[in-house]
Design an enzyme around this catalytic site. Sequence first.
Site, PDB file in Angstrom:
ATOM      1  N   ASP A  10      30.501 -15.320  35.519  1.00  0.00           N
ATOM      2  CA  ASP A  10      29.686 -16.273  35.983  1.00  0.00           C
ATOM      3  C   ASP A  10      28.276 -15.629  36.748  1.00  0.00           C
ATOM      4  OD1 ASP A  10      31.231 -15.053  38.161  1.00  0.00           O
ATOM      5  OD2 ASP A  10      30.427 -16.549  39.489  1.00  0.00           O
ATOM      6  N   GLU A  59      32.945 -15.899  40.708  1.00  0.00           N
ATOM      7  CA  GLU A  59      32.939 -14.683  41.874  1.00  0.00           C
ATOM      8  C   GLU A  59      31.892 -14.782  42.592  1.00  0.00           C
ATOM      9  OE1 GLU A  59      31.394 -10.706  43.393  1.00  0.00           O
ATOM     10  OE2 GLU A  59      30.415 -12.366  42.116  1.00  0.00           O
TER      11      GLU A  59
END
Length: 342
Positions: free
Chosen positions: A64, A117
Amino acid sequence: MDNVSILKELVQIYSPSGEEREIASYLCERMASLGFSVYRDEAGNVIGKIGGGKPDIVLLGHIDTVKGYIDVKEINGKLYGRGAVDAKGPFATFVCAVSEVKDVLRKSVTIIGAVEEEAQSKGARYIVDKYSPDYAIVGEPSGTNGITLGYKGSLRFEYSLKKEKVHYSGKDLTAGEEGVNFWNKVENFCTNFSKGKKVFDALLPSLISINTFEEDYTQSVVIRLNIRTPIEFDIERLKEWIILNKGDGEIKFIGYEPAVISKKNNKLVRSFIKSIRAQGDEPVFKLKTGTSDMNIVAEKWGCPIVAYGPGDSSLDHTRNEHILIKEYLKAIEVLKSVLISL
């Protein structure tokens, strides 16, 4: 497909936290074509495995990014795009390095493309109890010659206050002014604590956002804050201080990850030192003032662990995010050598 093409395709897929489905599908297909046994776990992480036996090595990256699309383009050997540095460059390094040495590996290697994250580390929290590797490498930008040994801790919390509306020309403080006063107290406390200390040993406060609201007879303020904390810091005493100094406000603690620092004297670090020097560079140890999934897994796994990956971390989250392709290719060579030597 060559290594640069894999990096470009990863960067071209826009995948802010919570929107990783497309990039996960791409990785499952691409990694399978490279010889990985690959699947998505219940959290949405991409898990790719090669080999078997000991030692058991986990390469933990994240797929991400923060929000903010950047047009993907290559100019003068630089690849621009969201995630080029943080952290698709390091993750592509993992995939390419492992795939190129898979035929000579006599060990188990697992690549994890963790989700969210950049939010609350959903992916890392899901896998932390499911693996117990002998060595772990976290995919974050360190530069091709950098070996990241530690990250500061992070306390995230929210201050809020709702009170009767006061006249702006009066002596009473508005809700917003009281909120600013609280922030000033936090900042002064951290400054006094940190006098004479190195950055990694200091308290680093950040005011993430401040918003004020008005209704017919009330006004309110909501402030989101973050304090970066050093190693072995007494977080409970800090929380107590925050509660004692909140005045009429309310405090909501959102999350905390302790700081982490790994040891230098182990085979993983020595392998990186040797591999970096073999590429003509001098290794540099780094301690980061931010946090990463290393904060989540390091203590639980209890194995030698570092963060490594190409890219300049000062470009993280910026509109100018880009990676030097030659450094990305060099990082692949470094990692290949590390994996073989472990």
